[in-house]
Scaffold this active site. Sequence first.
Site, PDB file in Angstrom:
ATOM      1  N   ASP A   1       0.870  -1.176   0.000  1.00 14.08           N
ATOM      2  CA  ASP A   1       0.000   0.000   0.000  1.00 14.08           C
ATOM      3  C   ASP A   1       0.909   1.228   0.000  1.00 14.08           C
ATOM      4  OD1 ASP A   1      -2.253   1.699   0.461  1.00 14.08           O
ATOM      5  OD2 ASP A   1      -3.201   0.077   1.587  1.00 14.08           O
TER       6      ASP A   1
ATOM      7  N   GLU B   1      -6.564   4.022  -5.720  1.00 11.85           N
ATOM      8  CA  GLU B   1      -7.842   4.294  -5.055  1.00 11.85           C
ATOM      9  C   GLU B   1      -8.330   5.662  -5.514  1.00 11.85           C
ATOM     10  OE1 GLU B   1      -9.694   4.718  -0.543  1.00 11.85           O
ATOM     11  OE2 GLU B   1      -7.790   5.645  -1.067  1.00 11.85           O
TER      12      GLU B   1
ATOM     13  N   ASP C   1      -2.951   4.638  -2.388  1.00 10.10           N
ATOM     14  CA  ASP C   1      -3.942   5.286  -1.527  1.00 10.10           C
ATOM     15  C   ASP C   1      -4.314   6.662  -2.103  1.00 10.10           C
ATOM     16  OD1 ASP C   1      -5.193   5.095   1.206  1.00 10.10           O
ATOM     17  OD2 ASP C   1      -4.057   6.939   1.524  1.00 10.10           O
TER      18      ASP C   1
ATOM     19  N   HIS D   1     -11.067  -2.414   3.890  1.00 11.21           N
ATOM     20  CA  HIS D   1     -10.900  -1.998   5.296  1.00 11.21           C
ATOM     21  C   HIS D   1     -11.647  -0.702   5.628  1.00 11.21           C
ATOM     22  CE1 HIS D   1      -8.151   0.403   3.008  1.00 11.21           C
ATOM     23  NE2 HIS D   1      -7.928   1.168   4.048  1.00 11.21           N
ATOM     24  N   ASP D   2     -12.227  -0.061   4.618  1.00 14.05           N
ATOM     25  CA  ASP D   2     -12.975   1.178   4.858  1.00 14.05           C
ATOM     26  C   ASP D   2     -14.480   0.962   4.726  1.00 14.05           C
ATOM     27  OD1 ASP D   2     -10.632   2.720   5.094  1.00 14.05           O
ATOM     28  OD2 ASP D   2     -10.531   3.069   2.930  1.00 14.05           O
TER      29      ASP D   2
END
Length: 544
Positions: free
Chosen positions: A102, A245, A203, A319-320
Amino acid sequence: MLDKTKRGWWKSAVFYQIYPKSFQDTDGDGIGDIPGIIARLDYLEKLGIDGIWLSPVYASPQADNGYDISDYRAIWTPFGTMEDMERLIAGARRRGISIIMDLVLNHTSDQHRWFREALKGRDNPYHDYYIWRDGAPDRRPNDMRATFGGPAWDWAPEVGQWYFHQFAPQQPDLNWENSKVRRELYGMIRFWVDKGVEGFRLDVIDGIAKEPDRGITSRGPMLHTYIRELSREAFREEGLVTVGEAWSADVEEAKLYSDPSGRELSMVFQFEHNFADCRPGGEKWDLAPLDLPRLKKCLEHWQRGLYGQGWNSLFWDNHDLPRIVSRWGDEGTYRVQSAKMLAAALHGMQGTPYIYQGEEIGMTNIRLPIEEYEDLETLNLYRERLEQGYPAAEVLASIHARSRDNARTPMQWSAEKNAGFTTGTPWFAVNPNYREINVQAALDDPDSVFYFYQKLIALRKQYHVFREGDFTLLDPENEEVFAYLRGTETEQLLVVCNFTGETVDWPLPEEFAGAEMLISNYGGAPRGALRPYEAVMLYRRAAE
Ligand code: GLC
């Protein structure tokens, strides 16, 4: 095993996301760690995945669980050492599993050396690594808000200036206009490529080219120029997989990012479908029942829009996001069937699927009293909405449904204490349903959600149509059933999913009578009507 030196190998791949803090603890400190991931590689190999997207493991004060990095070239001590990381990369690779790191390139932690240097003075060489504005301490440069609540500008008394942060105050944004910043980041990426990392998840990549004076935080005018430079300088190997993302991406934008010319990224995570159960124009907290026709049309738009001109990523969970079974399936009687149905609905489409840890055993949301939440976004929301006069019960209902912490409860490995996640005190609540929902139970049951995912992964490798087929949505206005066709010149795939807990009349198209059943969640093809949450994939050679 896929040949990962070949460009585009990731089109046949399935990835698995690990949130290390909640995956597997081995040293009893209640926090997952890298040796824990190594210990579970056999399990992941059995599932059949081709790569692991590892949420951040870098040194970090953990204001945002590692998305606030204080040293990109070091491992957070509770997660382990650089040697552990090297062992993980090597062990995964031996099993045909790539490690995808990430990359948080939009901001650092306020504890990063660059930011601490920047605070030493306006002439410090690192000062220009961040975004500053002059002004009086009682007057912000403008009224931009941060994603996690509160203003996007904070005062730094050390230099008598305002700094910009799109997320928490502990996450100052990097200044991408400064070419030194960009070069530092490219160097850091090469450090990880040299260690054997085979890809990156980027990210909030749409946030790097901001223009805060004009209120622009994503999709700034320089965005694609920066991404092309990044790709040229840092992602030189043909085989590296890159996924950005991009909450702001629409189909046209996604074509730029994921154009097959390969000058930018392999694919992006877009989130349009994620609003199909939100009040129109509202935020994710503004709950509404799932509008299935809206969801279907959105997916169709992406499937058709990127066909031959880009590449989709496919995901329900990360995870969000809350757990998909709790969200669009059923936590009760039909948990297993609905988890499988949702998996089939997703994995039948064109793109690269991402499975989030625990999704493959049908893990569910958690409901906690507000004091027990850890996530800063959740806690800020609670405070802000109460200040705005929302009733506490309504805010808590939104949190139970949508908090990021739903995804962050420890992985449920077994029926033992703390779900086999740790022998110590877990850093965050274990879902009390672990005695029933856990990996051990799933592995022991040939009808489990786990084996359904395993089969879906294998099918994608076996049949060309999953990778190449075009997409036709059937019965778009139907509010209960999601059905679509995938087709190439020689193959046809029909995917039919009942999104309700009721029996629904939905006759299969005639041309699929007698077709081969690739997978189903009721052990047999539907007869006339679809049973609750029934899902089936039928396959035929086009010429037959
Ligand atoms: C991304 C991450 C999220 C994080 C944020 C700030 O949206 O997925 O977890 O909080 O960026 O880095």
